[in-house]
Every structure is written in C-alpha cells, then in structure tokens.
Motif scaffolding. Structure first.
Motif, PDB file in Angstrom:
ATOM      1  N   ASN A  49      64.998 -11.227  -9.809  1.00 33.71           N
ATOM      2  CA  ASN A  49      65.482  -9.927  -8.965  1.00 33.71           C
ATOM      3  C   ASN A  49      64.035  -9.124  -8.604  1.00 33.71           C
ATOM      4  O   ASN A  49      63.155  -9.079  -9.538  1.00 33.71           O
ATOM      5  CB  ASN A  49      66.231  -9.257  -9.947  1.00 33.71           C
ATOM      6  N   TRP A  50      64.082  -8.640  -7.652  1.00 35.89           N
ATOM      7  CA  TRP A  50      62.947  -7.799  -7.127  1.00 35.89           C
ATOM      8  C   TRP A  50      62.924  -6.537  -8.023  1.00 35.89           C
ATOM      9  O   TRP A  50      64.075  -6.078  -8.322  1.00 35.89           O
ATOM     10  CB  TRP A  50      63.136  -7.320  -5.542  1.00 35.89           C
ATOM     11  N   LEU A  51      61.997  -6.171  -8.553  1.00 32.65           N
ATOM     12  CA  LEU A  51      61.583  -4.992  -9.223  1.00 32.65           C
ATOM     13  C   LEU A  51      61.941  -3.786  -8.376  1.00 32.65           C
ATOM     14  O   LEU A  51      61.521  -3.738  -7.316  1.00 32.65           O
ATOM     15  CB  LEU A  51      60.258  -4.938  -9.775  1.00 32.65           C
ATOM     16  N   LEU A  68      54.974 -12.695  -7.572  1.00 37.27           N
ATOM     17  CA  LEU A  68      54.515 -12.852  -8.974  1.00 37.27           C
ATOM     18  C   LEU A  68      55.609 -12.375  -9.814  1.00 37.27           C
ATOM     19  O   LEU A  68      56.695 -11.756  -8.994  1.00 37.27           O
ATOM     20  CB  LEU A  68      53.054 -11.767  -9.085  1.00 37.27           C
ATOM     21  N   THR A  69      55.591 -12.622 -10.872  1.00 34.15           N
ATOM     22  CA  THR A  69      56.737 -12.457 -11.738  1.00 34.15           C
ATOM     23  C   THR A  69      56.038 -11.408 -13.008  1.00 34.15           C
ATOM     24  O   THR A  69      55.093 -11.749 -13.582  1.00 34.15           O
ATOM     25  CB  THR A  69      57.084 -13.716 -12.679  1.00 34.15           C
ATOM     26  N   TRP A  70      57.050 -10.322 -13.225  1.00 36.89           N
ATOM     27  CA  TRP A  70      56.585  -9.409 -14.269  1.00 36.89           C
ATOM     28  C   TRP A  70      57.501  -9.781 -15.469  1.00 36.89           C
ATOM     29  O   TRP A  70      58.612  -9.809 -15.446  1.00 36.89           O
ATOM     30  CB  TRP A  70      56.876  -8.123 -13.779  1.00 36.89           C
ATOM     31  N   THR A  71      56.885 -10.329 -16.444  1.00 41.60           N
ATOM     32  CA  THR A  71      57.621 -10.558 -17.722  1.00 41.60           C
ATOM     33  C   THR A  71      58.468  -9.627 -18.312  1.00 41.60           C
ATOM     34  O   THR A  71      59.466  -9.764 -19.080  1.00 41.60           O
ATOM     35  CB  THR A  71      56.872 -11.462 -18.704  1.00 41.60           C
ATOM     36  N   PRO A 122      53.817   2.069  -5.917  1.00 42.14           N
ATOM     37  CA  PRO A 122      55.099   1.339  -6.350  1.00 42.14           C
ATOM     38  C   PRO A 122      55.737   0.433  -5.186  1.00 42.14           C
ATOM     39  O   PRO A 122      56.379  -0.461  -5.633  1.00 42.14           O
ATOM     40  CB  PRO A 122      56.006   2.709  -6.672  1.00 42.14           C
ATOM     41  N   ALA A 123      55.741   0.686  -3.873  1.00 44.21           N
ATOM     42  CA  ALA A 123      56.128   0.058  -2.784  1.00 44.21           C
ATOM     43  C   ALA A 123      55.458  -1.179  -2.691  1.00 44.21           C
ATOM     44  O   ALA A 123      56.070  -2.250  -2.484  1.00 44.21           O
ATOM     45  CB  ALA A 123      56.123   0.920  -1.608  1.00 44.21           C
ATOM     46  N   ILE A 124      54.328  -1.265  -2.996  1.00 40.87           N
ATOM     47  CA  ILE A 124      53.288  -2.435  -2.723  1.00 40.87           C
ATOM     48  C   ILE A 124      53.763  -3.454  -3.884  1.00 40.87           C
ATOM     49  O   ILE A 124      54.014  -4.543  -3.764  1.00 40.87           O
ATOM     50  CB  ILE A 124      52.060  -2.279  -2.921  1.00 40.87           C
ATOM     51  N   LEU A 125      53.929  -3.043  -5.345  1.00 40.37           N
ATOM     52  CA  LEU A 125      54.492  -3.707  -6.406  1.00 40.37           C
ATOM     53  C   LEU A 125      55.641  -4.040  -6.094  1.00 40.37           C
ATOM     54  O   LEU A 125      56.081  -5.218  -6.415  1.00 40.37           O
ATOM     55  CB  LEU A 125      54.199  -2.988  -7.710  1.00 40.37           C
ATOM     56  N   GLU A 126      56.742  -3.308  -5.690  1.00 39.30           N
ATOM     57  CA  GLU A 126      58.005  -3.627  -5.609  1.00 39.30           C
ATOM     58  C   GLU A 126      58.194  -4.864  -4.531  1.00 39.30           C
ATOM     59  O   GLU A 126      59.313  -5.619  -4.314  1.00 39.30           O
ATOM     60  CB  GLU A 126      58.956  -2.368  -5.010  1.00 39.30           C
ATOM     61  N   GLY A 127      57.343  -5.045  -3.482  1.00 39.50           N
ATOM     62  CA  GLY A 127      57.433  -5.995  -2.525  1.00 39.50           C
ATOM     63  C   GLY A 127      56.837  -7.333  -2.871  1.00 39.50           C
ATOM     64  O   GLY A 127      56.693  -8.383  -2.057  1.00 39.50           O
ATOM     65  N   HIS A 128      56.155  -7.536  -4.115  1.00 39.77           N
ATOM     66  CA  HIS A 128      55.432  -8.579  -4.658  1.00 39.77           C
ATOM     67  C   HIS A 128      55.805  -9.180  -5.960  1.00 39.77           C
ATOM     68  O   HIS A 128      55.525 -10.189  -6.134  1.00 39.77           O
ATOM     69  CB  HIS A 128      54.145  -8.353  -4.525  1.00 39.77           C
ATOM     70  N   PHE A 129      56.445  -8.246  -6.770  1.00 34.65           N
ATOM     71  CA  PHE A 129      56.941  -8.706  -8.121  1.00 34.65           C
ATOM     72  C   PHE A 129      58.294  -8.772  -8.305  1.00 34.65           C
ATOM     73  O   PHE A 129      59.215  -7.938  -7.795  1.00 34.65           O
ATOM     74  CB  PHE A 129      56.270  -7.644  -9.301  1.00 34.65           C
ATOM     75  N   GLN A 130      58.624  -9.845  -9.077  1.00 40.73           N
ATOM     76  CA  GLN A 130      60.279  -9.870  -9.418  1.00 40.73           C
ATOM     77  C   GLN A 130      60.203 -10.083 -11.128  1.00 40.73           C
ATOM     78  O   GLN A 130      59.228 -10.217 -11.678  1.00 40.73           O
ATOM     79  CB  GLN A 130      60.699 -11.118  -8.868  1.00 40.73           C
ATOM     80  N   ASP A 131      61.352  -9.954 -11.645  1.00 38.03           N
ATOM     81  CA  ASP A 131      61.499  -9.977 -12.890  1.00 38.03           C
ATOM     82  C   ASP A 131      61.779 -11.701 -13.322  1.00 38.03           C
ATOM     83  O   ASP A 131      61.740 -12.318 -12.341  1.00 38.03           O
ATOM     84  CB  ASP A 131      62.892  -9.308 -13.465  1.00 38.03           C
ATOM     85  N   THR A 132      61.962 -11.627 -14.510  1.00 41.73           N
ATOM     86  CA  THR A 132      62.326 -13.265 -14.913  1.00 41.73           C
ATOM     87  C   THR A 132      63.573 -13.949 -14.390  1.00 41.73           C
ATOM     88  O   THR A 132      63.422 -15.104 -14.462  1.00 41.73           O
ATOM     89  CB  THR A 132      62.167 -13.470 -16.363  1.00 41.73           C
ATOM     90  N   LYS A 133      64.297 -13.000 -13.875  1.00 41.92           N
ATOM     91  CA  LYS A 133      65.569 -13.714 -13.325  1.00 41.92           C
ATOM     92  C   LYS A 133      65.603 -13.791 -11.760  1.00 41.92           C
ATOM     93  O   LYS A 133      66.487 -14.168 -11.320  1.00 41.92           O
ATOM     94  CB  LYS A 133      66.694 -12.818 -13.819  1.00 41.92           C
TER      95      LYS A 133
END
Length: 151
Positions: A94-96, A48-51, A81-92
């Motif tokens: 890059n992994w959060l 998923l992408t976090w805007t 945080p580890a779960i979110l970092e494994g599934h979210f990227q920024d709009t560019k």
C-alpha cells in the motif's frame, strides 16, 4: 518527482546509505531505485518499501535531515511528504499516506539518522566535509599545554 542531490553527494554516498538502511531493515527495494530517488527528475519507476520499524514519522525525519543539511533539495513546487508518498509503499504494497501530519520520529531512531547524515558527508580521503559541530569543538589556534622544552 524526485529529490535533487548536491554535487558533493556522489553515487557512492547513496550506495553506502542504501546499504546501511537495508541492513538495518528500514527500507527494501533495488539500489538503482534508491539512487533514482535523488535524480531530480520525474521518475515513476523508483519504488521502495518502508518497513515501518519506527513508523512513518521516522522516514520523514530522515529526509528532513538530508534537506536541513543542504545535501538534498526538494524541487520547487513539490513537498517532501508528497515526493516520499509517490515512491514508498509499506510491506503490504500500500502506498504510504499521511506523511505530512507532522508525526515525530522515534527517539531511538535519531542516533541512526545522525549516522546516515555522516555517511553523506564522507570525503574520498576518509574524512568528513566541514561540519559545524567539529569546528566548534576544535580550535586550531588553541595551543594550551603544548610547549616544547629543551633538555
């Protein structure tokens, strides 16, 4: 790893939440990937992408609220945080990272987060699951000023 959802959180709840978050411009991606984020299984495909409209602290706060209301569970041995970092990227793309730094959510985002929590508590008959705030404001035995008069 992904989050586990309680049995009261149905696929429809997740669809409503995904729709609300995408229409508000908070996240991007496929609805199936969002629902897979709550499967409780290892899933590398749900991306998923976090805007970043309000910053990464707001994303963490959204999921902290889900965990705090016991609608969603972080599996043993993993952190939120580890779960979110494994599934979210920024709009560019890059992994959060750095979601465990404890940055607070933006104050303007808190009412929206509360609305999201209400969506997860909607019952099929249109009401809400028992909510402490509602019960504390409504006393079913308080019949003040409710007297019948015969005329």
């Amino acid at each position: 790893m992904t989050f586990k959802r309680k049995s009261v959180v149905l696929e429809g709840h997740l669809s409503l939440l995904f729709d609300k978050l995408t229409k508000a411009g908070w996240i991007g991606g496929e609805e199936a990937n969002f629902r897979a984020l709550f499967s409780g299984r290892l899933d590398d495909d749900c991306l998923l992408t976090w805007t970043g409209e309000y910053g990464k602290g707001t994303l963490v706060e959204l999921f902290k609220q889900m965990v705090a209301t016991t609608l969603v569970v972080v599996p043993d041995g993993f952190t939120l945080p580890a779960i979110l970092e494994g599934h979210f990227q920024d709009t560019k793309g890059n992994w959060l990272t750095g979601l465990d730094k404890g940055n607070a959510a933006h104050a303007k985002a808190m009412p929206f987060i509360r609305e999201c929590m209400k969506l997860l508590k909607i019952t099929p008959n249109g009401g809400y699951q028992e909510d402490e705030d509602f019960q504390s404001q409504y006393d079913p035995f308080d019949h003040q000023d409710m007297k019948l008069h015969k005329r």
